[in-house]
Scaffold this motif. Structure first.
Motif, short mmCIF file in Angstrom:
data_model
loop_
_atom_site.label_atom_id
_atom_site.label_comp_id
_atom_site.label_asym_id
_atom_site.label_seq_id
_atom_site.Cartn_x
_atom_site.Cartn_y
_atom_site.Cartn_z
N ALA A 15 4.57 2.40 -2.51
CA ALA A 15 5.42 3.47 -1.98
C ALA A 15 6.33 4.03 -3.08
CB ALA A 15 6.25 2.96 -0.81
N TRP A 16 6.84 3.16 -3.93
CA TRP A 16 7.69 3.62 -5.03
C TRP A 16 6.92 4.57 -5.94
CZ3 TRP A 16 7.73 3.81 -10.25
CH2 TRP A 16 8.93 4.20 -10.85
N HIS A 17 5.69 4.21 -6.28
CA HIS A 17 4.89 5.05 -7.17
C HIS A 17 4.56 6.39 -6.52
CE1 HIS A 17 4.29 2.55 -10.71
NE2 HIS A 17 4.25 1.50 -9.89
N ILE A 18 4.27 6.39 -5.23
CA ILE A 18 4.00 7.66 -4.53
C ILE A 18 5.28 8.50 -4.48
CG2 ILE A 18 3.42 8.67 -2.28
CD1 ILE A 18 1.49 6.23 -1.95
N GLY A 19 6.39 7.87 -4.15
CA GLY A 19 7.66 8.59 -4.11
C GLY A 19 8.08 9.12 -5.47
N ASN A 20 7.73 8.40 -6.52
CA ASN A 20 8.04 8.85 -7.88
C ASN A 20 7.32 10.16 -8.22
OD1 ASN A 20 9.41 8.40 -10.38
ND2 ASN A 20 7.48 7.73 -11.27
N ARG A 21 6.28 10.46 -7.47
CA ARG A 21 5.54 11.72 -7.64
C ARG A 21 5.98 12.76 -6.61
NH1 ARG A 21 3.68 7.57 -9.84
NH2 ARG A 21 2.33 7.64 -11.65
N HIS A 22 7.07 12.47 -5.91
CA HIS A 22 7.67 13.38 -4.92
C HIS A 22 6.69 13.80 -3.83
CE1 HIS A 22 11.21 13.58 -7.41
NE2 HIS A 22 10.42 13.76 -8.45
N ALA A 23 5.80 12.89 -3.47
CA ALA A 23 4.84 13.16 -2.40
C ALA A 23 5.38 12.60 -1.08
CB ALA A 23 3.49 12.52 -2.72
N PRO A 24 5.24 13.34 0.01
CA PRO A 24 5.68 12.81 1.31
C PRO A 24 4.87 11.57 1.69
CG PRO A 24 4.76 15.04 1.55
CD PRO A 24 4.67 14.67 0.10
N LEU A 25 5.54 10.63 2.35
CA LEU A 25 4.94 9.35 2.68
C LEU A 25 5.37 8.93 4.08
CD1 LEU A 25 3.60 6.60 1.53
CD2 LEU A 25 5.98 5.91 1.24
N GLN A 26 4.43 8.45 4.86
CA GLN A 26 4.71 7.91 6.19
C GLN A 26 4.49 6.41 6.15
OE1 GLN A 26 2.33 9.64 9.31
NE2 GLN A 26 3.28 8.40 10.89
N VAL A 27 5.45 5.66 6.70
CA VAL A 27 5.30 4.22 6.85
C VAL A 27 4.88 3.97 8.29
CG1 VAL A 27 6.42 1.97 6.70
CG2 VAL A 27 7.06 3.81 5.09
N LEU A 28 3.70 3.40 8.49
CA LEU A 28 3.17 3.16 9.83
C LEU A 28 3.74 1.86 10.41
CD1 LEU A 28 -0.52 4.18 9.08
CD2 LEU A 28 1.28 5.58 10.11
N ALA A 29 3.68 1.73 11.71
CA ALA A 29 4.22 0.56 12.40
C ALA A 29 3.60 -0.75 11.93
CB ALA A 29 4.05 0.72 13.91
N ASP A 30 2.34 -0.70 11.50
CA ASP A 30 1.67 -1.93 11.05
C ASP A 30 1.91 -2.23 9.57
OD1 ASP A 30 0.09 -0.05 9.77
OD2 ASP A 30 -1.79 -0.67 10.72
N GLY A 31 2.78 -1.46 8.91
CA GLY A 31 3.10 -1.69 7.51
C GLY A 31 2.25 -0.91 6.54
N CYS A 32 1.21 -0.22 7.04
CA CYS A 32 0.40 0.63 6.17
C CYS A 32 1.20 1.87 5.78
CB CYS A 32 -0.89 1.05 6.86
SG CYS A 32 -2.11 -0.25 6.98
N LEU A 33 0.76 2.50 4.71
CA LEU A 33 1.36 3.74 4.25
C LEU A 33 0.37 4.86 4.52
CD1 LEU A 33 2.55 2.42 0.76
CD2 LEU A 33 3.85 2.47 2.91
N ARG A 34 0.87 6.07 4.75
CA ARG A 34 0.00 7.23 4.98
C ARG A 34 0.50 8.39 4.13
NH1 ARG A 34 -1.17 8.49 10.99
NH2 ARG A 34 -2.72 6.86 10.59
#
Length: 134
Positions: A71-90
């Motif tokens: 998630a940090w690496h995705i956020g470092n690219r300023h891309a929107p990120l969803q954290v799912l209830a099961d802990g997966c990222l989208r």
């Protein structure tokens, strides 16, 4: 009205309701409309907003620490990120970001699903036109 993530973040524009009825969106600020929010119409009626399925990549990590790293690496690219209830990222389907997640040891799966990313740390400071849930 069923809208993609990008359409749920528009301040103005022409949209169509699920019944095909055209709607003109003119809001004072950029909204953060979520699935289940409502918009009040000029005539006093209301429209229920639904999140449309769209191309996404679900990212499964080995642990919470691994998910935080990805998630940090995705956020470092300023891309929107969803954290799912099961802990997966989208994320929205992006082959470069999916490849990066795979390179970090995560498993990815492309699919069609609603996308509702985290609003951001400072989102609470802006008015939320979807808050009424009309």
């Amino acid at each position: 009205m069923t809208l993609t993530h990008d359409d749920r973040q528009r301040r103005r524009g022409r949209l169509r309701g699920d019944d095909g009825e055209p709607l003109l969106l003119e809001l004072e600020t950029v909204p953060r409309l979520r699935d289940g929010d409502g918009l009040t119409l000029a005539d006093g009626g209301a429209v229920l907003v639904r999140a449309a399925p769209e191309p996404v990549v679900d990212i499964r990590c080995e642990s919470a620490a691994h998910a935080a790293k990805v998630a940090w690496h995705i956020g470092n690219r300023h891309a929107p990120l969803q954290v799912l209830a099961d802990g997966c990222l989208r994320i929205q389907d992006d082959h470069v970001l999916a490849g990066m997640a795979e390179g970090l040891g995560a498993a990815t799966r492309r699919r069609q699903a609603p996308f509702s990313p985290e609003p951001g740390a400072y989102a609470h400071a802006a008015p939320d036109p979807g808050k009424d849930r009309g």
